[in-house]
Scaffold this active site. Structure first.
Site, short mmCIF file in Angstrom:
data_model
loop_
_atom_site.label_atom_id
_atom_site.label_comp_id
_atom_site.label_asym_id
_atom_site.label_seq_id
_atom_site.Cartn_x
_atom_site.Cartn_y
_atom_site.Cartn_z
N ASN A 147 39.52 37.07 43.77
CA ASN A 147 39.95 36.10 44.32
C ASN A 147 41.27 35.41 43.91
O ASN A 147 42.25 35.16 44.60
CB ASN A 147 39.09 34.92 44.43
N GLU A 246 32.71 33.07 33.14
CA GLU A 246 33.02 32.29 34.18
C GLU A 246 32.34 32.78 35.58
O GLU A 246 32.74 33.85 35.98
CB GLU A 246 34.53 32.19 34.42
N CYS A 280 35.38 29.95 43.09
CA CYS A 280 34.31 29.41 42.38
C CYS A 280 34.40 28.12 42.25
O CYS A 280 32.96 27.23 42.32
CB CYS A 280 34.12 29.85 41.12
N GLU A 456 37.11 28.37 29.26
CA GLU A 456 38.52 29.12 29.17
C GLU A 456 39.55 27.84 29.25
O GLU A 456 39.17 26.64 29.74
CB GLU A 456 38.84 29.94 30.43
P1 NAP Z 1 31.57 40.56 40.75
O1 NAP Z 1 31.19 41.37 41.91
O2 NAP Z 1 30.70 39.89 39.92
O3 NAP Z 1 32.68 41.44 40.21
C1 NAP Z 1 33.47 40.88 39.34
C2 NAP Z 1 34.21 42.08 38.60
O4 NAP Z 1 33.06 42.62 37.82
C3 NAP Z 1 34.73 43.12 39.29
O5 NAP Z 1 35.85 43.65 38.43
C4 NAP Z 1 33.92 44.32 39.28
O6 NAP Z 1 34.24 45.42 39.54
C5 NAP Z 1 32.91 44.20 38.21
N1 NAP Z 1 31.65 44.56 38.24
C6 NAP Z 1 30.91 44.64 39.09
N2 NAP Z 1 29.82 45.38 38.90
C7 NAP Z 1 29.84 45.59 37.40
C8 NAP Z 1 29.11 46.27 36.49
N3 NAP Z 1 27.55 46.75 36.80
N4 NAP Z 1 29.30 46.70 35.13
C9 NAP Z 1 30.58 46.02 34.68
N5 NAP Z 1 31.51 45.60 35.72
C10 NAP Z 1 30.98 45.38 36.96
O7 NAP Z 1 32.24 39.16 41.77
P2 NAP Z 1 33.29 39.25 42.80
O8 NAP Z 1 32.49 39.57 44.05
O9 NAP Z 1 34.37 40.20 42.35
O10 NAP Z 1 33.70 37.74 42.53
C11 NAP Z 1 33.03 36.59 43.19
C12 NAP Z 1 32.21 35.79 42.25
O11 NAP Z 1 33.14 35.28 41.26
C13 NAP Z 1 31.82 34.62 43.12
O12 NAP Z 1 30.44 34.27 42.44
C14 NAP Z 1 32.64 33.58 42.15
O13 NAP Z 1 32.15 32.16 42.38
C15 NAP Z 1 33.02 34.11 40.87
N6 NAP Z 1 33.86 33.52 40.30
C16 NAP Z 1 33.97 32.62 39.15
C17 NAP Z 1 34.97 32.10 38.63
C18 NAP Z 1 34.79 30.92 37.60
O14 NAP Z 1 35.78 30.71 37.02
N7 NAP Z 1 33.84 30.65 37.34
C19 NAP Z 1 36.36 32.46 39.20
C20 NAP Z 1 36.42 33.33 40.30
C21 NAP Z 1 35.25 33.85 40.83
P3 NAP Z 1 34.35 46.06 41.08
O15 NAP Z 1 35.38 44.87 41.91
O16 NAP Z 1 34.91 47.64 40.99
O17 NAP Z 1 32.96 45.84 41.75
#
Ligand code: NAP
Length: 475
Positions: A147, A246, A280, A456
């Site tokens: 994002n 996060e 998020c 962070e």
């Molecule tokens: P995600 O599916 O958890 O993916 C995040 C990262 O993790 C990506 O680089 C992904 O790689 C990797 N990943 C996925 N499965 C993995 C595994 N089994 N082992 C190691 N790495 C793995 O999240 P997203 O859909 O990209 O992002 C949306 C989420 O992030 C939402 O829930 C949002 O709230 C949260 N978010 C939180 C914050 C905060 O600061 N709290 C900020 C932004 C977003 P791939 O892309 O290759 O699958």
């Protein structure tokens, strides 16, 4: 753009590559290196090899390097913004903001690195001197989402570099090109070899073991979903690497009947529709007190209906596409569920038919929503603003806290006592009082409950990459 992984100061090509698509057109905009486990391991080796030397640099010298990265990012602002728009889809103005925001993190931590103070502790034994030093943890692995494909990496890289850690970054597979653009800036900034390494991949699962379970890795820092965050915590148990997470949010946005409604509508627009609802921090549940609910909803719907939807590169666009079809389908499912349970569409409500080629959904306001609906109980991560009504302060605080998440919450009121009470009782890591954008590089950013671990930003952000060492002298 180089289709390679950046390891030990050089671009390493891979046999396999994967395509990156523009969510506004579903067309391919580039390819990225598809690293396998061996290359991930090589990257860890490079970071490990560079660590001792980098840790010995003074904080001032590390700060110089970080400032050079910042200057390189700003020198290529237009190009990097274009890359972000092409693979993430956000409006160009938001992409430019993201690059500038990333440089703020580099600037803040370049300074904060100088303040990794230790302590001299009064001893309990005559002649003993107890000195507490702050030491960099070692090799850090960053796993980041799509994002904010640039800023989410820099938020981890900046404190890690400032603390004296070296790093391997694994960006999201939807947005690897922004990471490549960042590492081109790192290459031009003459960062010592091995300090910053990049591994792109289309199969994160296959890299999980080499990246997260290698005993040379002492820190795992992650932004993404709560589900993947929990997997990473389990992986970290192998060697007890320190973990910062996060994770997801479910932000309540509470509008009391004494609020400045113009400010509340503007705040809701900003909080809900930034990055098309895919942040998020986005308002996920808009609670409005009964007496002003009708007025607020009408004003919000009127403002939302004026938002211009389109590809991020188009002039004047406010809301871009969702990241992919899975994101689009989730939003559709949440709206369908709300309508089936009695919600009303005030504006929007369906796919943006004027843009059939991309993952577009109309900016939507729903009224008559209830806590049980998916849009109010799960993170929608899309341009849907569900309005729920409430009667009393105590009631809305209980309902707002009724979630496994605890990242951000927002309160709109002109009553100081109410603002104080609400901000104290909301179980969230960040509360914006009449403020839709509470996050800052200078302050702790992070969540309660299942929204994360650690912080962070601010001094806590630096501490996350440091470890205390006690040295006891008898002399
Ligand atoms: P995600 O599916 O958890 O993916 C995040 C990262 O993790 C990506 O680089 C992904 O790689 C990797 N990943 C996925 N499965 C993995 C595994 N089994 N082992 C190691 N790495 C793995 O999240 P997203 O859909 O990209 O992002 C949306 C989420 O992030 C939402 O829930 C949002 O709230 C949260 N978010 C939180 C914050 C905060 O600061 N709290 C900020 C932004 C977003 P791939 O892309 O290759 O699958």
């Amino acid at each position: 753009m180089p289709a390679g992984c950046y390891i030990d100061g050089v671009w390493v090509p891979t046999a396999a590559t994967f395509e990156v698509t523009d969510p506004a057109t579903r067309k391919v905009v580039g390819v990225a290196a598809d690293a396998g486990p061996e290359l991930a391991s090589t990257a860890i080796g490079a970071a490990h090899g560079a660590f001792d030397k980098w840790a010995d640099w003074t904080a001032q010298d590390r700060a110089e390097v970080m400032r050079r990265i910042s200057a390189e990012l700003l020198a290529r602002l237009d190009h990097i913004a274009d890359v972000i728009v092409s693979e993430q889809g956000k409006p160009r103005a938001q992409a430019i903001f993201e690059v500038r925001y990333a440089t703020q993190w580099l600037g803040w931590f370049a300074e904060e690195g100088r303040r990794a103070y230790g302590e001299v502790v009064p001893s309990h034994v005559p002649g003993k001197r107890l000195i507490v030093q702050q030491k960099p943890l070692g090799v850090a692995v960053a796993v980041t989402p799509w994002n904010f494909p640039l800023a989410m990496i820099v938020r981890k890289l900046a404190p890690a570099m400032a603390a004296g850690c070296t790093m391997v970054v694994k960006p999201a597979e939807q947005t690897p090109l922004s990471a490549v653009a960042l590492f081109q800036a790192i290459e031009r900034a003459d960062v010592p070899e091995g300090v910053c390494n990049l591994v792109t991949s289309s199969s994160p699962g296959s890299l999980a073991a080499p990246l997260l379970e290698d005993p040379r890795v002492r820190k795992i820092t992650f932004t993404g979903s709560t589900e993947v965050g929990k997997l990473l915590v389990r992986a970290s148990a192998t060697n007890l690497a320190r973990v910062s997470l996060e994770l997801g949010g479910q932000a309540p946005f509470i509008v009391f009947d004494d609020a400045d409604l113009d400010a509340a509508v503007e705040g809701a627009l900003m909080s809900k529709f930034q990055v098309n609802g895919q942040s998020c921090l986005c308002a996920n549940r808009i609670f409005v007190q009964d007496a002003v609910a009708k007025d607020f909803t009408a004003r919000l719907a009127a403002a939302v209906s004026k938002l211009k939807v389109g590809a991020g590169a188009e002039e004047g666009v406010d809301v871009g596409p969702l990241i992919d079809d899975a994101g689009l389908q989730k939003v559709e499912a949440h709206v369908a569920d709300a309508l089936a349970r009695g919600a009303n569409v005030e504006t929007g409500g369906g796919r943006a038919v004027a843009n059939p080629d991309g993952c577009f959904f109309e900016p939507t306001v729903l009224s008559g929503c209830t806590d049980e609906m998916m849009c109010a109980s799960d993170e929608t991560f899309g341009p849907v603003a569900p309005v729920l009504t409430f009667q009393t302060e105590a009631e809305v605080i209980t309902r707002a806290n009724h979630t496994r998440y605890g990242l951000a919450a927002y309160v709109y009121t002109r009553d100081l006592g109410r603002a104080m009470r609400a901000s104290e009782r909301l179980e969230f890591g960040m509360v914006g009082v009449n403020d839709p954008m509470p996050a800052s590089p200078t302050a702790p950013f992070g969540g309660f409950k299942e929204s994360g671990l650690g912080r962070e930003g601010g001094h806590d952000g630096l501490e996350a990459f440091l470890e205390k060492k006690l040295v006891s002298f008898v002399c």
